[in-house]
Design an enzyme around this catalytic site. Sequence first.
Site, PDB file in Angstrom:
ATOM      1  NE  ARG A  21     -19.550  -0.608  29.926  1.00 40.87           N
ATOM      2  CZ  ARG A  21     -19.162  -1.806  29.475  1.00 40.87           C
ATOM      3  NH1 ARG A  21     -18.141  -2.435  30.051  1.00 40.87           N
ATOM      4  NH2 ARG A  21     -19.775  -2.355  28.459  1.00 40.87           N
ATOM      5  CB  SER A  31     -23.080   5.583  24.912  1.00 41.57           C
ATOM      6  OG  SER A  31     -22.701   5.238  26.210  1.00 41.57           O
ATOM      7  CE  LYS A  37     -21.209  -1.392  24.296  1.00 42.61           C
ATOM      8  NZ  LYS A  37     -22.302  -1.390  25.258  1.00 42.61           N
TER       9      LYS A  37
HETATM   10  C1  TZP Z   1     -17.712   0.570  27.091  1.00 44.88           C
HETATM   11  C2  TZP Z   1     -17.359   0.677  25.662  1.00 44.88           C
HETATM   12  N1  TZP Z   1     -18.148   1.376  24.771  1.00 44.88           N
HETATM   13  C3  TZP Z   1     -17.688   1.392  23.519  1.00 44.88           C
HETATM   14  S1  TZP Z   1     -16.230   0.475  23.428  1.00 44.88           S
HETATM   15  C4  TZP Z   1     -16.246   0.105  25.098  1.00 44.88           C
HETATM   16  C5  TZP Z   1     -15.191  -0.721  25.749  1.00 44.88           C
HETATM   17  C6  TZP Z   1     -13.900   0.020  25.874  1.00 44.88           C
HETATM   18  O1  TZP Z   1     -12.943  -0.843  26.455  1.00 44.88           O
HETATM   19  P1  TZP Z   1     -11.419  -0.765  26.025  1.00 44.88           P
HETATM   20  O2  TZP Z   1     -10.902   0.570  26.442  1.00 44.88           O
HETATM   21  O3  TZP Z   1     -10.779  -1.905  26.809  1.00 44.88           O
HETATM   22  O4  TZP Z   1     -11.364  -0.970  24.535  1.00 44.88           O
HETATM   23  C1  IFP Z   2     -20.526   2.765  26.525  1.00 44.38           C
HETATM   24  C2  IFP Z   2     -19.883   3.880  26.945  1.00 44.38           C
HETATM   25  C3  IFP Z   2     -19.480   4.896  26.027  1.00 44.38           C
HETATM   26  N1  IFP Z   2     -18.833   6.010  26.468  1.00 44.38           N
HETATM   27  C4  IFP Z   2     -18.567   6.149  27.774  1.00 44.38           C
HETATM   28  C5  IFP Z   2     -17.822   7.402  28.205  1.00 44.38           C
HETATM   29  F1  IFP Z   2     -16.544   7.264  27.868  1.00 44.38           F
HETATM   30  F2  IFP Z   2     -17.917   7.576  29.516  1.00 44.38           F
HETATM   31  F3  IFP Z   2     -18.337   8.470  27.559  1.00 44.38           F
HETATM   32  N2  IFP Z   2     -18.905   5.253  28.701  1.00 44.38           N
HETATM   33  C6  IFP Z   2     -19.564   4.106  28.358  1.00 44.38           C
HETATM   34  N3  IFP Z   2     -19.898   3.240  29.237  1.00 44.38           N
END
Ligand code: TZP
Ligand code: IFP
Length: 217
Positions: free
Chosen positions: A40, A112, A141
């Site tokens: 990502r 997602s 994020k």
């Molecule tokens: C990509 C993404 N989508 C929803 S939360 C998130 C970030 C998750 O990062 P972390 O596991 O460090 O909380």
């Molecule tokens: C925003 C996101 C939400 N869910 C996932 C996954 F965990 F792969 F399903 N990946 C992402 N990049």
Amino acid sequence: MDKKKLKLYFILGTVNVAGRDPLVVLEEALKGGVTCFQLREKGPGALEGEALRSFAEACKELCHRYNVPFIVNDDVALALEVKADGVHIGQEDGDISAVRRQIGPSMLLGVSTHNVEEALAAAETGADYIGIGPIYSTKTKTDTQPVIGPEMVRRVASLLPGLPIVGIGGLSERKARAVIQAGASGIAVISAIAGQDDPLEAARRLKGAVRLSLTGV
Ligand SMILES: Cc1ncsc1CCOP(=O)(O)O
Ligand SMILES: C=C1C=NC(C(F)(F)F)=NC1=N
Ligand SMILES: [Mg+2]
């Protein structure tokens, strides 16, 4: 999609590794037992062009050495170019059925989602798995939807029992259990592995927590 592959889904971009070699962090996570990987690459300083392509190739090689699926986030063209095992798209990354047409029937497609409507639409349009989140608050994020908690997993899992679900957002060893007990096949993490001094040990502990929760104890 084999739900077992979603047990411990590691997601990484070069911006998440705080200056360490991302390939070293990835290999440590693979040694620690992650079952799926998503590249990502987003945010300021993210790799682009040839550098991104060769980095993606290197990640794919590593994942395949550990028999782990290699998924590319957002960038369908890159996923096709490096022959990734799958692509993951968000609600704003284009029409799900259009992406499915682009990647064909055999590549994995993850979507997602943040509510039941999005989950139903993803399932109907042929998603192989969905991410549901953010389960808890996260600093990783910045532009997430509001935190939804494990309850959403339970609602979607009860409506779509056959659809593999992975929870994401602020997940850790301590917070894995509630998401699995709500019906997720696994957890997706960034900082719980990439932000740790010992990514191998972090992955090993997360894997253990998920396994224990899956047995129902
Ligand atoms: C990509 C993404 N989508 C929803 S939360 C998130 C970030 C998750 O990062 P972390 O596991 O460090 O909380
Ligand atoms: C925003 C996101 C939400 N869910 C996932 C996954 F965990 F792969 F399903 N990946 C992402 N990049
Ligand atoms: Mg996206």
